[in-house]
Design a protein around this motif. Structure first.
Motif, PDB file in Angstrom:
ATOM      1  N   TYR A  53       0.842  -1.211   0.000  1.00  0.00           N
ATOM      2  CA  TYR A  53       0.000   0.000   0.000  1.00  0.00           C
ATOM      3  C   TYR A  53       0.872   1.254   0.000  1.00  0.00           C
ATOM      4  O   TYR A  53       0.614   2.222  -0.733  1.00  0.00           O
ATOM      5  CB  TYR A  53      -0.926  -0.012   1.230  1.00  0.00           C
ATOM      6  CG  TYR A  53      -1.566   1.340   1.483  1.00  0.00           C
ATOM      7  CD1 TYR A  53      -2.594   1.804   0.674  1.00  0.00           C
ATOM      8  CD2 TYR A  53      -1.104   2.179   2.514  1.00  0.00           C
ATOM      9  CE1 TYR A  53      -3.159   3.058   0.875  1.00  0.00           C
ATOM     10  CE2 TYR A  53      -1.668   3.430   2.721  1.00  0.00           C
ATOM     11  CZ  TYR A  53      -2.689   3.869   1.896  1.00  0.00           C
ATOM     12  OH  TYR A  53      -3.234   5.109   2.094  1.00  0.00           O
ATOM     13  N   TRP A  62      -8.868   1.432   6.930  1.00  0.00           N
ATOM     14  CA  TRP A  62      -8.573   0.723   5.676  1.00  0.00           C
ATOM     15  C   TRP A  62      -9.798   0.557   4.794  1.00  0.00           C
ATOM     16  O   TRP A  62      -9.753   0.812   3.603  1.00  0.00           O
ATOM     17  CB  TRP A  62      -7.945  -0.648   5.979  1.00  0.00           C
ATOM     18  CG  TRP A  62      -6.610  -0.515   6.621  1.00  0.00           C
ATOM     19  CD1 TRP A  62      -6.299  -0.712   7.950  1.00  0.00           C
ATOM     20  CD2 TRP A  62      -5.390  -0.116   5.991  1.00  0.00           C
ATOM     21  NE1 TRP A  62      -4.961  -0.469   8.170  1.00  0.00           N
ATOM     22  CE2 TRP A  62      -4.378  -0.110   6.987  1.00  0.00           C
ATOM     23  CE3 TRP A  62      -5.036   0.231   4.689  1.00  0.00           C
ATOM     24  CZ2 TRP A  62      -3.061   0.237   6.712  1.00  0.00           C
ATOM     25  CZ3 TRP A  62      -3.725   0.571   4.410  1.00  0.00           C
ATOM     26  CH2 TRP A  62      -2.752   0.582   5.409  1.00  0.00           C
ATOM     27  N   ASP A  63     -10.908   0.068   5.404  1.00  0.00           N
ATOM     28  CA  ASP A  63     -12.063  -0.230   4.552  1.00  0.00           C
ATOM     29  C   ASP A  63     -13.342  -0.112   5.375  1.00  0.00           C
ATOM     30  O   ASP A  63     -13.322   0.430   6.487  1.00  0.00           O
ATOM     31  CB  ASP A  63     -11.912  -1.616   3.906  1.00  0.00           C
ATOM     32  CG  ASP A  63     -11.702  -2.718   4.945  1.00  0.00           C
ATOM     33  OD1 ASP A  63     -12.268  -2.599   6.060  1.00  0.00           O
ATOM     34  OD2 ASP A  63     -10.980  -3.680   4.657  1.00  0.00           O
ATOM     35  N   ASP A  64     -14.454  -0.659   4.843  1.00  0.00           N
ATOM     36  CA  ASP A  64     -15.714  -0.496   5.575  1.00  0.00           C
ATOM     37  C   ASP A  64     -16.087  -1.756   6.351  1.00  0.00           C
ATOM     38  O   ASP A  64     -17.218  -1.922   6.784  1.00  0.00           O
ATOM     39  CB  ASP A  64     -16.840  -0.061   4.624  1.00  0.00           C
ATOM     40  CG  ASP A  64     -16.810  -0.851   3.333  1.00  0.00           C
ATOM     41  OD1 ASP A  64     -16.141  -1.921   3.321  1.00  0.00           O
ATOM     42  OD2 ASP A  64     -17.422  -0.414   2.343  1.00  0.00           O
ATOM     43  N   THR A  69     -11.832   6.205   4.024  1.00  0.00           N
ATOM     44  CA  THR A  69     -11.097   4.937   4.070  1.00  0.00           C
ATOM     45  C   THR A  69     -10.212   4.813   2.832  1.00  0.00           C
ATOM     46  O   THR A  69     -10.475   5.433   1.796  1.00  0.00           O
ATOM     47  CB  THR A  69     -12.037   3.709   4.086  1.00  0.00           C
ATOM     48  OG1 THR A  69     -12.773   3.702   2.861  1.00  0.00           O
ATOM     49  CG2 THR A  69     -12.980   3.708   5.268  1.00  0.00           C
ATOM     50  N   LYS A  90     -10.015   2.147   1.086  1.00  0.00           N
ATOM     51  CA  LYS A  90     -10.781   1.414   0.060  1.00  0.00           C
ATOM     52  C   LYS A  90     -11.587   2.373  -0.828  1.00  0.00           C
ATOM     53  O   LYS A  90     -11.592   2.240  -2.050  1.00  0.00           O
ATOM     54  CB  LYS A  90     -11.713   0.414   0.742  1.00  0.00           C
ATOM     55  CG  LYS A  90     -12.420  -0.471  -0.240  1.00  0.00           C
ATOM     56  CD  LYS A  90     -13.094  -1.643   0.424  1.00  0.00           C
ATOM     57  CE  LYS A  90     -13.870  -2.417  -0.620  1.00  0.00           C
ATOM     58  NZ  LYS A  90     -15.170  -2.821  -0.122  1.00  0.00           N
ATOM     59  N   LYS A  91     -12.245   3.342  -0.173  1.00  0.00           N
ATOM     60  CA  LYS A  91     -13.066   4.280  -0.960  1.00  0.00           C
ATOM     61  C   LYS A  91     -12.185   5.164  -1.840  1.00  0.00           C
ATOM     62  O   LYS A  91     -12.528   5.490  -2.962  1.00  0.00           O
ATOM     63  CB  LYS A  91     -13.872   5.192  -0.014  1.00  0.00           C
ATOM     64  CG  LYS A  91     -15.295   4.686   0.253  1.00  0.00           C
ATOM     65  CD  LYS A  91     -16.048   5.676   1.136  1.00  0.00           C
ATOM     66  CE  LYS A  91     -16.107   5.157   2.559  1.00  0.00           C
ATOM     67  NZ  LYS A  91     -16.464   6.058   3.607  1.00  0.00           N
ATOM     68  N   THR A  95      -9.720   3.978  -5.390  1.00  0.00           N
ATOM     69  CA  THR A  95     -10.257   3.803  -6.739  1.00  0.00           C
ATOM     70  C   THR A  95     -10.929   5.084  -7.264  1.00  0.00           C
ATOM     71  O   THR A  95     -11.483   5.097  -8.352  1.00  0.00           O
ATOM     72  CB  THR A  95     -11.316   2.675  -6.750  1.00  0.00           C
ATOM     73  OG1 THR A  95     -12.218   2.933  -5.672  1.00  0.00           O
ATOM     74  CG2 THR A  95     -10.680   1.312  -6.580  1.00  0.00           C
TER      75      THR A  95
END
Ligand code: GLC
Length: 513
Positions: free
Chosen positions: A41, A379-381, A407, A409-410, A413
């Motif tokens: 990452y 990091w993510d949901d 996050t 993740k959101k 991208t």
């Protein structure tokens, strides 16, 4: 610039607070294997160097800045083997790793201190600074008193549980104040060099040095502390010429002369760093004034004679997060500045997605008001934002409770996210030497009264104009630069005139000239 590890020339650092980055064993606290897992990452973001906050054994009264064993990774983070594996994996990805060295004090739990507390003389009697009577307290410092049979008060460096190691006094004034070259202080210096040697031999690439400017006492102009670090630098140049050291000092004219490769501008000290990011009206909030910062910056730049790098961090574990005072597009604009200045940039974990400073948290491990800047990476949901599988109550610090929290993740991208902008800025920097760590700087607009900041970066014939306007309204910058090509832009297009550039509100341009 003198002898230096060449990898620093284009290093872009990422600071990791290990407690809060990634927990792979489900105990609610981040660990070394978590860092290893997330190296790709960091690479994806474009950073090629890390600074990891202290990860040595400690009772954690100051989040690990109270070391009880310099030679052992704290079990909650893993093992020495885990960290060696992390160095290896990082190196495979072209990432260098700095650990955090705390040379000024230890925890009161350190075996050296336990020996030093004894009334009978022993090898560690002079490892810390003690007065020679319990009735005398060291002037200007806090002290530990009445804690053992030893008749004396022990000077503390920071919190009361952090006794100061003895590197001597530049001008000893009391009988118990030892000279820098006395046996005790020299033994402390050697002990710290052994620690440095140990970790460099295990594959770490250098250190961030805690409170680096405060080792020698009664040292008004820092002459003693400078001489001490010059000695360390000589040893490094001989034994580990590729190791890099960055100081928490905040006065580059002194620290770089002392032999540090880099120094930070910080929320304390004379730099006016707060004017830009953290005050009632920060410059990058759109209405502040950057001119005092620029004045101080240029002074340090001149005085430090380019002996090393002046580094401007996005934040760190000791101050409110960048996103506390600065929001939305202006965060991107602040990063355009951070990533186009000379010196190595340092991104505090989570700042690249705009993580919030969380108010009202109960202090954790000596964090107090700093705790809100140390919450787990988002990091993510999934559960606990992907940081840990532990029950939410067992997390080191609670996750930001905001349902709309950013996050990775959101953002990863989304081309319009802060993450994507930071990534783009790093990549532009890495494609142009003039923008990198060694390139020169000349200001053409100093950001007085909310006016734009503009400067020319140059290296080896390449010249780049950087113009930044965080204010709402358009602003004109007088310049006769001949713009050849725009290489980075944020916001609406600038208007290029014969002898000026008009930047729209909240806009940035980098251009080859
Ligand atoms: C430095 C560290 C801080 C710590 C203090 C004492 O300022 O960054 O977190 O509490 O030193 O070691």
């Amino acid at each position: 610039m003198g002898k230096r590890p060449e990898w620093l020339d284009n290093a872009v650092f990422y600071e990791i607070y290990p407690q809060s980055f990634m927990d792979t064993d489900g105990d609610g606290i981040g660990n070394i294997n978590g860092i290893t897992e997330k190296l790709p990452y960091i690479k994806e973001l474009g950073c090629n160097a890390l600074w990891i906050n202290p990860c040595f054994d400690s009772p954690f009264g100051d989040a690990g800045y109270d070391v009880s064993d310099y030679y052992k990774v704290a079990p909650r983070y893993g093992t020495n083997d885990d960290i060696v594996k992390m160095f290896e994996e990082a190196h495979k990805l072209g990432i260098h790793v700095l650990l955090d060295l705390v040379p000024g004090h230890t925890s009161w739990d350190h075996p050296w201190f336990k020996e030093s507390m004894k009334a009978e003389r022993n090898e560690y009697t002079d490892r810390y600074i003690w007065t020679d009577s319990i009735w005398e307290e060291p002037k200007g410092y806090g002290s530990l008193r009445g804690i053992s049979d030893r008749d004396g008060s022990c000077l503390v460096n920071f919190f009361s549980h952090q006794p100061a190691l003895n590197y001597g006094f530049y001008k000893p004034e009391r009988p118990w104040q030892q000279a820098m070259d006395a046996e005790g202080p020299m033994a402390t210096r050697k002990a710290m060099m052994d620690v440095i040697r140990f970790w460099l031999s295990k594959g770490c690439d250098g250190f961030r040095v805690d409170m680096a400017g405060s080792l020698v006492k009664n040292d008004e102009d820092s002459k003693g502390t400078i001489a001490l670090w010059q000695d360390v630098r000589n040893f490094l140049d001989k034994e580990y010429p590729n190791a890099a050291f960055v100081s928490e000092w905040g006065e580059p004219d002194k620290s770089l002369q002392a032999g540090f490769h880099m120094d930070f501008l910080l929320h304390f000290g004379p730099s006016h760093y707060n004017d830009l990011f953290r005050c009632g009206k920060p410059y990058f909030g759109g209405e502040g004034d950057a001119s005092e910062f620029v004045k101080k910056y240029l002074e340090s730049y001149e005085k430090s004679e380019r002996k090393g790098l002046i580094c401007i961090p996005s934040g760190n574990h000791d101050m409110e997060r960048l996103a506390y005072y600065i929001h939305d597009d202006r965060l991107k604009i602040a990063f355009a500045f951070l990533l186009s200045m000379p010196g190595a940039p340092y991104i505090y974990y989570g700042d690249e997605i705009g993580m919030r400073y969380i108010e009202g948290l109960t202090s954790k491990e000596g964090g107090y008001s700093r705790t809100g800047a140390r919450s787990p990476m988002q990091w993510d949901d999934s559960v606990n934002a992907g940081f840990s599988s532990a029950p939410a109550n067992d997390l080191y610090i609670p996750i930001d409770p905001d349902a709309k929290r950013p996050t990775v993740k959101k953002q990863i991208t989304d081309d319009n996210s802060l993450f994507s902008e930071v990534k783009k800025l790093i990549s532009v920097r890495q494609s142009h030497k003039a923008l990198q760590n060694l390139g020169d700087i000349e200001f053409i607009s100093d950001g007085a009264n909310g006016k734009p900041l503009a400067y020319i970066r140059s290296f080896d014939g390449e010249k780049i104009l950087v113009a930044i306007n965080p204010a709402d309204n358009p602003a004109e910058i007088k310049t006769d630069c001949n713009i050849v090509e725009q290489i980075y832009k944020f916001g609406e297009d600038p208007e290029i005139k014969k002898d000026s550039i008009v930047l729209k509100g909240k806009a940035v341009v980098f251009a080859l000239i």
